[in-house]
Design an enzyme around this catalytic site. Structure first.
Site, mmCIF file in Angstrom:
data_model
loop_
_atom_site.group_PDB
_atom_site.id
_atom_site.type_symbol
_atom_site.label_atom_id
_atom_site.label_comp_id
_atom_site.label_asym_id
_atom_site.label_seq_id
_atom_site.Cartn_x
_atom_site.Cartn_y
_atom_site.Cartn_z
ATOM 1 N N ASP A 194 -3.600 -3.057 -29.285
ATOM 2 C CA ASP A 194 -2.197 -3.421 -30.233
ATOM 3 C C ASP A 194 -2.656 -2.191 -31.227
ATOM 4 O OD1 ASP A 194 -0.355 -4.687 -31.739
ATOM 5 O OD2 ASP A 194 -2.155 -5.473 -32.958
ATOM 6 N N ASP A 211 -3.993 -8.732 -32.099
ATOM 7 C CA ASP A 211 -4.156 -9.729 -33.232
ATOM 8 C C ASP A 211 -2.913 -10.598 -33.413
ATOM 9 O OD1 ASP A 211 -2.590 -7.391 -34.526
ATOM 10 O OD2 ASP A 211 -2.843 -8.462 -36.334
ATOM 11 N N ASP A 214 -1.363 -2.512 -35.325
ATOM 12 C CA ASP A 214 -1.492 -2.962 -36.651
ATOM 13 C C ASP A 214 -2.555 -3.981 -36.412
ATOM 14 O OD1 ASP A 214 0.268 -1.433 -38.691
ATOM 15 O OD2 ASP A 214 1.387 -1.600 -36.641
HETATM 16 O O1 LIG Z 1 2.494 -4.577 -32.596
HETATM 17 P P1 LIG Z 1 1.829 -4.042 -33.670
HETATM 18 O O2 LIG Z 1 1.157 -2.607 -33.569
HETATM 19 O O3 LIG Z 1 0.746 -5.013 -34.258
HETATM 20 O O4 LIG Z 1 3.009 -4.010 -34.814
HETATM 21 C C1 LIG Z 1 3.376 -5.318 -35.237
HETATM 22 C C2 LIG Z 1 4.052 -5.113 -36.858
HETATM 23 O O5 LIG Z 1 3.148 -4.291 -37.520
HETATM 24 C C3 LIG Z 1 3.521 -3.646 -38.872
HETATM 25 O O6 LIG Z 1 3.575 -4.783 -39.687
HETATM 26 C C4 LIG Z 1 2.150 -5.406 -39.844
HETATM 27 O O7 LIG Z 1 1.320 -4.486 -40.518
HETATM 28 C C5 LIG Z 1 1.688 -3.920 -41.693
HETATM 29 C C6 LIG Z 1 0.744 -2.789 -42.021
HETATM 30 O O8 LIG Z 1 -0.596 -3.288 -42.316
HETATM 31 C C7 LIG Z 1 1.728 -4.955 -42.629
HETATM 32 O O9 LIG Z 1 2.288 -4.526 -43.914
HETATM 33 C C8 LIG Z 1 2.828 -6.002 -42.295
HETATM 34 O O10 LIG Z 1 3.034 -7.069 -43.267
HETATM 35 C C9 LIG Z 1 2.465 -6.636 -40.835
HETATM 36 O O11 LIG Z 1 3.634 -7.449 -40.240
HETATM 37 C C10 LIG Z 1 4.564 -2.923 -38.535
HETATM 38 O O12 LIG Z 1 5.100 -2.554 -39.800
HETATM 39 C C11 LIG Z 1 5.668 -3.717 -37.786
HETATM 40 O O13 LIG Z 1 6.943 -2.899 -37.589
HETATM 41 C C12 LIG Z 1 5.298 -4.372 -36.444
HETATM 42 O O14 LIG Z 1 6.171 -4.920 -35.761
#
Ligand SMILES: O=P(O)(O)OC[C@H]1O[C@H](O[C@H]2O[C@H](CO)[C@@H](O)[C@H](O)[C@H]2O)[C@H](O)[C@@H](O)[C@@H]1O
Length: 385
Positions: free
Chosen positions: A125, A328, A127
Site C-alpha cells: 500500500d 495500514d 499512504d
Molecule cells: O491506499 P492508500 O495508498 O493508503 O491510499 C489511501 C488514501 O491515502 C491518502 O489519504 C491518506 O493519507 C494522506 C497523506 O498522509 C492523509 O492526509 C489522509 O488523511 C489519509 O486519509 C490519499 O490522499 C487518499 O486519496 C487515499 O484514498
C-alpha cells in the site's frame, strides 16, 4: 528459488480527469482511453443493500461522527526501552495485541522459513505504509531511503503498489519503473500481458508502457469515469465553504478529506457528502483515515486486484508462491482477507495501535516497513549465495 527478473514495471499514464481539485492532484495522461472498448462488466456489480442514506455497513453500524472519529487514531508515541519492552499501560495493550498480530520483524525467520522454495510476491500500500500519514495529501512524499529499498526489493521479487490514489499520482510519488502499479483501490491496474487473464477479463486492454513494453491495462470501473467526474465537481462545490475540507479526484473514486477540518464541522462534511451521494445510487461511500471515499458499486477491491496481479504474473499457484501484502488501511483488509481465505500468503498490518484485522503479522510504522523490506533483500541475496 530464483525469480527471473523479467518483471520490469510497466508504467503508464492515462487520461486523468481534468478537474478543479483544490488539491491539484491530477496529472495528464498519454494512454488513449476507450470507455467503449473497456466496457463495464455487469458481473462486477456489487449487490450492496443501501439505506436511503447510501451509506455502507462500515459507516452505518455506528453514527457518522463515531465512524469519522475512529477512522484514524491519534498519533501515539510508543515508548521503548533498550530491550524493546513497552512500558506504559497503552503500550501493554499494544504488546498484548502483538500476541495476536506478531511483529513481522520479530517473526522474520519464521516467515522466511515458510518462504523457502517458494516464489515471493510483494504487494505494498502507499499512504501510511511507504509514506507516513501527513496533513496535506499532496505532500505525502516517500523518503529517498524508502525509495531505494523499494527499488531493491522490486529487483528481487515481483512487487506491486496498490493504492487508493490515482495510478498516475502514486507513480508520481514513487517514481520507480521496477514496479507494477494499481490505483483507485485496485480499479486501475497495469500488469504484465497474459493471455489467460485477458480471456477471463474481456475488458483488459492491451497497451504499451512508457518504455514501449506491451502491458495489460485493466479498468473494471471505466464506465463510471463521467459519473466520478460529476460527483467530484459536486463534492468540491458542496464542501467549498468548510474550512480545511479538500476533495481529491482519484480517477475511479473520490476522497473527501476532513483531517484538517475542525471537529465541530465534521458533521457538516458528512451531511453534505451524504446529500450528494444520495443522488448517485451507483456510487457507495466508505471511510478511511480521516477521509470519506466515494466509489463505484462494483465487486472489485484491493483483494481482487491482488488476485488479478498474481494471475497476471503467473503466480496464482498457492503451493510454490508466497504473496505478502503490507498495508495500514481499512481498504487493505480486502487484500488481507483474500490471502487468508486462499490460505496462501501473509497480510501485514501497519499500525501503532491495536486493531482487529485479517492480517497475520504487524509492523508499527513505515520505518519498520522499510526494515522489513531491507531484511527481505538481505535474505534473498544470502539465499542466492
Ligand atoms: O491506499 P492508500 O495508498 O493508503 O491510499 C489511501 C488514501 O491515502 C491518502 O489519504 C491518506 O493519507 C494522506 C497523506 O498522509 C492523509 O492526509 C489522509 O488523511 C489519509 O486519509 C490519499 O490522499 C487518499 O486519496 C487515499 O484514498
Amino acid at each position: 528459488m530464483d525469480l527471473k527478473s523479467n518483471h520490469t514495471a510497466p508504467v503508464l499514464t492515462d487520461p486523468a480527469p481534468i478537474s478543479k481539485s483544490r488539491l491539484g492532484v491530477h496529472s495528464s495522461s498519454l494512454l488513449p482511453y476507450s470507455p467503449t472498448g473497456a466496457a463495464f462488466s455487469p458481473n462486477l456489480f456489487l449487490n450492496i443493500p443501501r439505506k436511503k442514506t447510501g451509506v455502507l455497513d462500515d459507516v452505518r453500524s455506528t453514527s457518522w461522527l463515531d465512524a469519522m472519529k475512529s477512522s484514524s487514531p491519534p498519533h501515539k508515541k510508543i515508548t521503548k526501552d533498550l530491550n524493546n519492552d513497552l512500558s506504559s499501560d497503552t503500550d501493554a495493550a499494544y504488546r498484548t495485541w502483538l500476541l495476536k498480530y506478531p511483529s513481522a520483524l520479530a517473526s522474520f525467520e519464521k516467515i522466511t522459513n515458510f518462504a523457502k522454495g517458494k516464489r515471493l510476491a510483494l504487494f505494498l500500500d502507499y499512504d501510511g505504509t511507504l509514506s507516513p500519514i501527513v496533513d496535506n495529501p499532496d505532500c505525502a512524499f516517500m523518503s529517498n531511503s524508502m525509495r531505494a529499498v523499494v527499488k531493491k526489493v522490486a529487483q528481487c521479487f515481483p512487487t506491486a503498489i496498490i493504492s487508493g490514489r490515482s495510478r498516475d499520482k502514486v507513480y508520481e510519488f514513487v517514481g520507480l519503473t521496477e514496479l507494477y502499479y494499481a490505483g483507485s483501490h485496485g480499479m486501475d491496474i497495469v500488469g504484465p500481458v497474459r493471455q489467460s487473464v485477458s480471456d477471463a477479463h474481456p475488458n483488459c486492454i492491451r497497451s504499451s508502457d512508457k518504455q514501449g513494453k506491451e502491458v495489460n491495462l485493466f479498468q473494471p470501473a471505466s464506465e463510471f469515469l463521467p459519473m466520478i467526474n460529476e460527483v467530484f465537481s459536486s463534492l468540491v462545490e458542496a464542501t467549498k465553504d468548510i474550512e480545511g475540507a479538500t476533495v481529491e479526484n482519484n480517477k475511479f473514486c473520490v476522497s473527501v478529506h476532513y483531517r484538517n477540518v475542525a471537529e465541530k464541522s465534521w458533521k457538516s462534511v458528512a451531511d453534505r457528502v451524504q446529500a450528494i451521494i444520495e443522488k448517485f445510487p451507483r456510487l457507495r461511500l466508505t471511510h478511511g483515515r480521516k477521509v470519506l471515499e466515494v466509489r463505484p458499486v462494483i465487486d472489485w477491491d484491493k483483494g481482487k486486484a491482488v488476485t488479478f496481479l498474481l494471475e497476471s504474473l503467473g503466480l496464482s499457484n498457492c503451493d510454490d508462491v508466497l504473496p505478502i501484502y503490507v498495508g495500514d488501511d481499512r481498504t487493505d483488509e480486502d487484500a488481507f482477507k483474500v490471502l487468508r481465505e486462499r490460505k496462501c500468503g501473509y497480510g501485514i498490518l501497519v499500525s501503532n495501535t491495536p486493531k482487529e484485522s485479517s492480517a497475520y503479522y504487524s509492523l508499527r510504522d513505515p520505518s519498520e516497513v522499510m526494515e522489513f523490506l531491507k531484511s527481505l533483500v538481505m535474505w534473498k541475496k544470502s539465499s542466492a549465495l
